[in-house]
Scaffold this motif. Structure first.
Motif, short mmCIF file in Angstrom:
data_model
loop_
_atom_site.label_atom_id
_atom_site.label_comp_id
_atom_site.label_asym_id
_atom_site.label_seq_id
_atom_site.Cartn_x
_atom_site.Cartn_y
_atom_site.Cartn_z
N VAL A 24 0.79 -1.35 -0.03
CA VAL A 24 -0.14 0.06 -0.05
C VAL A 24 0.84 1.32 0.10
CG1 VAL A 24 -1.27 1.42 1.56
CG2 VAL A 24 -2.14 -0.95 1.05
N LEU A 25 2.11 1.19 0.68
CA LEU A 25 2.81 2.46 0.60
C LEU A 25 3.56 2.75 -0.56
CD1 LEU A 25 4.20 2.05 4.60
CD2 LEU A 25 2.88 4.01 3.42
N SER A 26 3.57 1.39 -1.30
CA SER A 26 4.08 1.58 -2.79
C SER A 26 5.46 2.34 -2.88
CB SER A 26 3.06 2.31 -3.63
OG SER A 26 3.38 2.32 -5.06
N GLY A 27 6.51 1.78 -2.21
CA GLY A 27 7.74 2.35 -2.14
C GLY A 27 8.57 2.12 -0.85
N PRO A 28 9.80 2.22 -0.63
CA PRO A 28 10.52 2.36 0.42
C PRO A 28 9.92 2.99 1.63
CG PRO A 28 11.79 2.78 -1.39
CD PRO A 28 10.54 3.07 -1.95
N ALA A 29 9.67 2.21 2.97
CA ALA A 29 9.10 2.81 3.81
C ALA A 29 10.13 2.40 5.05
CB ALA A 29 7.70 2.20 4.15
N ASP A 30 10.12 3.55 6.04
CA ASP A 30 10.68 3.12 7.18
C ASP A 30 9.70 2.22 8.39
OD1 ASP A 30 9.30 5.04 9.49
OD2 ASP A 30 9.20 6.04 7.50
N PRO A 31 10.55 1.52 9.12
CA PRO A 31 9.76 0.58 9.84
C PRO A 31 8.62 1.35 10.80
CG PRO A 31 12.20 -0.02 10.07
CD PRO A 31 12.05 1.35 9.22
N ALA A 32 8.91 2.36 11.45
CA ALA A 32 7.86 3.26 11.99
C ALA A 32 6.44 3.34 11.11
CB ALA A 32 8.54 4.40 12.65
N THR A 33 6.72 3.87 9.87
CA THR A 33 5.64 4.25 9.29
C THR A 33 5.00 2.59 8.84
OG1 THR A 33 6.68 6.11 8.19
CG2 THR A 33 4.81 5.09 6.96
N LEU A 34 5.55 1.78 8.62
CA LEU A 34 5.08 0.54 8.00
C LEU A 34 4.44 0.15 9.34
CD1 LEU A 34 5.40 -1.32 5.75
CD2 LEU A 34 7.22 -2.35 6.61
N LEU A 35 4.91 0.00 10.57
CA LEU A 35 4.14 -0.38 11.61
C LEU A 35 2.84 0.36 11.92
CD1 LEU A 35 3.74 -1.72 14.57
CD2 LEU A 35 5.39 0.34 15.44
N ALA A 36 2.90 1.48 11.77
CA ALA A 36 1.65 2.15 11.84
C ALA A 36 0.55 1.96 10.86
CB ALA A 36 1.99 3.84 11.54
N VAL A 37 0.91 1.53 9.56
CA VAL A 37 -0.03 1.26 8.36
C VAL A 37 -0.52 -0.29 8.82
CG1 VAL A 37 -0.13 0.82 5.91
CG2 VAL A 37 1.17 2.68 7.09
N THR A 38 0.26 -1.10 9.42
CA THR A 38 -0.30 -2.57 9.76
C THR A 38 -1.19 -2.40 10.86
OG1 THR A 38 1.37 -3.02 11.38
CG2 THR A 38 2.15 -3.29 9.16
#
Length: 978
Positions: A313-327
């Motif tokens: 969904v983020l469709s590109g490199p993402a930092d773990p903190a943003t990835l955590l928030a999206v999950t």
């Protein structure tokens, strides 16, 4: 390496990343290309062929040699991101920007690198000229590359690059010397025909060179080595390798995914000291890489899949903190599942940044498309809320996430912000794409919908039909939102405007007519509606009806925005000129020569281009050339590249008229063949010019094909049809020429719209004359005279004289016709319009021959033939040459005294010539070619001879002239009926 798979009590070894196999030749070629003079290396190939692996292996070897490279990747335009790949490459390549000691120029980088704001110089003064601002930004990037001591800039997946990134690459490789080597990977079949990427090799500086590499699929032996490297180096049976190769065609990514899937399924066994398939006849390998990836994803646990879904969904490199928030997972569950997500082989962790991304875009898109719709909306909403917390929120990404989450208010706000930023930087294509995506996919309130639709520059959108989705959205709002009459009229006007832009003229007119009673008087919408109704498009209407819409318009409101006033002024000038009103020239002078606001630049560019197009119709060729030059300069200065093809097609049309034929065939071919990036109207105009050029050079079959294509466009239909009818007349097919011109006679000349009759009226007149319908032919001339009047319009005035000359010739007044043809030629030459001038002089000379003035006519024909040949009109020059070659032995000349001969009921010398060739069995077309006259002239002379000799058929005429001794013996085989 993840833990191995358990099978039959034995644990299979964990899979390793595959070894780099079968690319030694490509590695050597890359090394040779970049070892010396600056180069641009283009690596092209299908998805999964190994372009990225080849690039990264090469760059690793270069790093060992001490050559520093920056690497960035372009993302599919789900998230339009100006200069995104270059920004990511620089960000990845530098962790301490302060040490670079950049000049004040680097302050221009602040909006793109907000995290470096404290280390960058102060922001420079803003520039109103978007192109100058972009040029300054490009220079700042070049300074960064220099201070970082970068030797190579590598960008991947450039088929997805935004327009600004491609412009930066053009800027980079055209500098002298080229600052860095450039390596680009892309999929050739996904590069749009209009992409600037295709122009890159032609823009290199003289000391640079382009190199192309195309990695090939692995063979069976290389496939075996590739698979073995994934299985701890174990031997792979030939049968197994052949099986994998046959189903993957040797594409490395497909091989890897198939092996990973078989490993997950425990479909691999050890046999005779090597690896083979379990159950040879029952193992199925998915037919595509995508299917193999999806099956592997489904074998993972639900929380691990959630991590993958968030990354997609983020469709590109993402930092773990943003990835955590999206999950939406707890930190503990996320930490536990992230290991499995990375271990799946689908994700990877990026270098210093620690960002996560999919190893291959195919995996990202496959996973994204498989997310259930409800889950996808929730993920996009969490992504939007997470990105809103960034110090500088990425508005384009926020627009996408909130749009796909169904958050209308936030989606509109961020979409307009992102579109406005793109427009200010000259990137109108991204602005149009952002707004179009929102309008086409989200149910918006009518007021918001109208505001957004007015911002869409459809010309900047790729694809064959950017209109239908917008019309559907507008119709849905009109039908389902219970609008007031005023609000409904505003929506209906937009429907009509978009339909007319799509070429559905009459449907669009109906919508606008229904909207007008409820539009506010003096508003921009009311003024635009009246201008659209004034344009003579679609079905024929009297020109007076169109003019009424302009002249009876209420005065504009004083509160109207300056941009609206500029737009309306330019459109009104175009409408007046299209309707043949000289007041249009005064209105056109209100269009400024230059502006600094990019939004105004777009309006002014179109305004000058439209005036240039109409100046061509009027025959004001100097004015046309000047206006088109202004339009092109503005388009280039403000990077309005989507207007350049339209300007080029108009310029090609002008060059056809003015005899600037050198290179014209090649220029029109480029426009015609580009069906992805060039508008249909512009392709049709180029096809019209190409068809006219082919007709003049003698390629009639190709000319007909081009002209029929040109006739698909409403604005080119009349001139293209006239050209097709002229081809029919040249072939002696008078009936078809009359039929073709019958269809458009009312549109072209019946309603008094002379600007569309300039090319049509002479052909219509010629067709009617050839058919013996002199009365209707005279009506055409009278209609043109009444429409043109005394206007200072050189082209229609010359066309009118030409039509009168045809009538005089058909009426048996060759001396009068010769003089009129000379007047027409002089008028054409004054424009200048050399081809038409030469054809008029040819017809004048033939009329002089009919009056016995051979000494004047024959040298004139010789000179005309020579000039036609020099121009490039080989067909016409050859026709006259054949005629002149046969003149020496002509025994039909009759000695006579001074003055005009009176033949009474006797055949004239030219009628005797026609009769002789008729007896020999030639058709009207063949006689015309032999005598260097038009087929309609021959038809007229045949009818005159039949009338004088009192016969009613061509056969009877042939018999009569032989029996009377007027011509030689008759071959009876030619007398086979009518």
């Amino acid at each position: 390496m993840v833990e191995g798979t358990l099978h039959n009590g034995c644990r299979l070894p964990a899979l390793s990343a595959p070894r780099f196999v079968g690319r030694d030749g490509e590695l050597d070629a890359l090394g040779s290309a970049l070892d010396g003079e600056p180069a641009v290396v283009l690596i092209e190939g299908e998805a999964g062929i190994g372009k990225t692996r080849l690039l990264r292996e090469f760059l690793a070897s270069e790093a060992r040699r001490g050559r520093h490279a920056l690497v960035g990747a372009c993302l599919e335009l789900r998230v339009p991101y100006t200069l995104g790949a270059v920004v990511d490459a620089v960000r990845e390549g530098s962790d301490d920007i302060a040490r670079l000691e950049l000049s004040g120029l680097a302050g221009a980088l602040r909006p793109l690198f907000p995290e470096w704001a404290d280390a960058l110089p102060a922001a420079p003064e803003p520039l109103e000229d978007a192109t100058a601002a972009r040029h300054r930004l490009f220079r700042a990037f070049v300074e960064v590359l220099d201070r970082l001591d970068v030797a190579i800039l590598a960008l991947e997946d450039v088929h997805w690059a935004d327009e600004a990134t491609l412009e930066f690459l053009l800027f980079l490789v055209s500098r002298r010397p080229q600052p860095v080597d450039v390596v680009l990977t892309y999929r050739r079949d996904e590069v749009p025909p209009s992409s600037l990427l295709l122009r890159l090799p032609s823009r290199l500086s003289p000391d640079s060179r382009p190199v192309r590499l195309t990695p090939r699929p692995l063979d069976v032996e290389q496939t075996a080595s590739f698979v073995s490297s994934m299985l701890a180096g174990g031997h792979v049976s030939t049968e197994f390798a052949a099986f994998v190769h046959a189903r993957t065609e040797g594409v490395p990514l497909a091989v890897e995914e198939s092996v990973r899937l078989m490993h997950d399924r425990a479909d691999l066994i050890r046999r005779d000291g090597g690896w083979a398939r379990r159950r040879l006849d029952r193992i199925e390998v998915p037919p595509t890489i995508r299917d193999a990836m999806l099956e592997r994803v489904q074998r993972l646990g639900p929380d691990t899949r959630t991590v993958l879904h968030a990354a997609a969904v983020l469709s590109g490199p993402a930092d773990p903190a943003t990835l955590l928030a999206v999950t939406g997972l707890s930190p503990e569950r996320f930490a536990a599942q992230s290991v499995d997500a990375l271990g799946s082989g689908l994700l990877r962790e990026e270098g210093r940044s620690g960002q996560w991304s999919f190893r291959h875009p195919l995996a990202s898109y496959a996973v994204y498309d498989a997310i259930p719709a409800v889950d996808r909306r929730a993920l996009h909403l969490r992504a939007g809320r997470a990105l809103e917390l960034w110090p500088v929120p990425p508005v384009a990404q926020l627009a996408r996430h909130f749009r796909l989450a169904g958050e209308v208010e936030a989606a509109c706000r961020y979409t307009e912000e992102a579109a406005d930023l793109s427009t200010q930087s000259g990137d109108v294509a991204t602005a149009a794409l952002l707004i179009h995506s929102l309008v086409a996919t989200v149910a918006l309130p009518a007021e918001v919908l109208v505001r957004l639709v007015t911002k869409i520059q459809f010309q900047a959108l790729s694809g064959s039909d950017p209109y239908s989705a917008v019309v559907e959205a507008l119709r849905s709002a009109l039908a389902g939102q219970g609008l007031t009459p005023a609000a409904g009229a505003s929506v209906r006007f937009q429907i009509g405007r978009v339909l007319m832009g799509a070429g559905e003229i009459e449907a669009g007119r109906e919508e606008i007519l229904a909207a007008i009673p409820h539009l506010p008087p003096g508003s921009a919408e009311m003024a635009r509606a009246r201008i659209l109704l004034s344009l003579p498009l679609g079905n024929a209407r009297p020109v007076a009806e169109h003019l009424r819409w302009l002249h009876q318009a209420p005065p504009l409101a004083g509160s109207l925005a300056s941009l609206d006033r500029l737009h309306l002024a330019a459109d009104r000038a175009f409408a007046l000129l299209t309707l043949g009103e000289e007041a249009g020239w005064e209105a056109a002078r209100e269009i400024p020569d230059d502006v600094v606001d990019p939004r105004a630049a777009s309006i002014v560019t179109v305004g000058h281009s439209n005036v240039g197009e109409e100046a061509t119709r009027w025959g004001r060729y100097a004015e046309a050339r000047a206006r088109l030059a202004k339009a092109q300069a503005l388009a280039e200065r403000h990077q309005l590249l989507h207007y350049l093809d339209s300007i080029a097609s108009s310029r090609a049309h002008l060059d056809w008229f003015t005899g600037a034929w050198s290179g014209l065939a090649e220029r029109t071919a480029r426009l015609i063949d580009d069906d992805g990036g060039v508008r249909l109207k512009d392709r049709c105009e180029a096809a019209l010019v190409a068809g006219l050029l082919q007709a003049a050079t003698g390629d009639r079959e190709a000319a007909g094909k081009r002209l029929r294509f040109a006739a698909r466009d409403d604005q080119q239909r009349i001139e293209a049809t006239a050209a097709l009818a002229q081809l029919c007349l040249d072939d002696g097919d008078i009936e078809e020429a009359v039929r073709l011109t019958d269809r458009l006679a009312q549109v072209a000349v019946g309603g008094g719209l002379w600007s569309r009759a300039v090319e049509f009226a002479p052909v219509r007149t010629a067709a009617l004359v050839a058919a013996g319908r002199l009365g209707p032919a005279a009506d055409v001339v009278d209609a043109l005279q009444g429409a043109v009047g005394e206007r200072d319009a050189p082209a229609p005035q010359a066309s009118l004289v030409l039509c009168r000359a045809m009538l005089a010739e058909a009426d048996g007044r060759p001396a009068d016709a010769a003089a009129l043809y000379q007047r027409a030629a002089a008028a054409w030459e004054a424009l200048p319009r050399p081809y038409d001038a030469l054809l008029a002089r040819e017809r004048s000379a033939l009329c002089l021959l009919a009056t016995g003035q051979d000494e004047e006519a024959l040298p004139m024909l010789s000179q005309v033939a020579q000039t036609l040949s020099e121009l490039g009109a080989r067909k016409d020059a050859a026709r006259i040459g054949r005629f002149l070659a046969g003149r020496g032995g002509n025994a039909l000349a009759v000695a006579r005294g001074r003055g005009r001969p009176g033949y009474g009921n006797q055949l004239s010398p030219r009628e005797l010539e026609v009769a002789q060739l008729l007896v020999e069995g030639l058709t009207n077309r063949q006689i015309a070619d032999a005598l260097t006259v038009s087929a309609q002239t021959v038809a007229s002379q045949v009818r005159s001879a039949m009338r004088k000799l009192d016969v009613t058929s061509r056969t009877a005429l042939a018999v009569r002239v032989v029996e009377s001794g007027l011509v030689g013996d008759l071959d009876r085989r030619t007398l086979k009926g009518e």
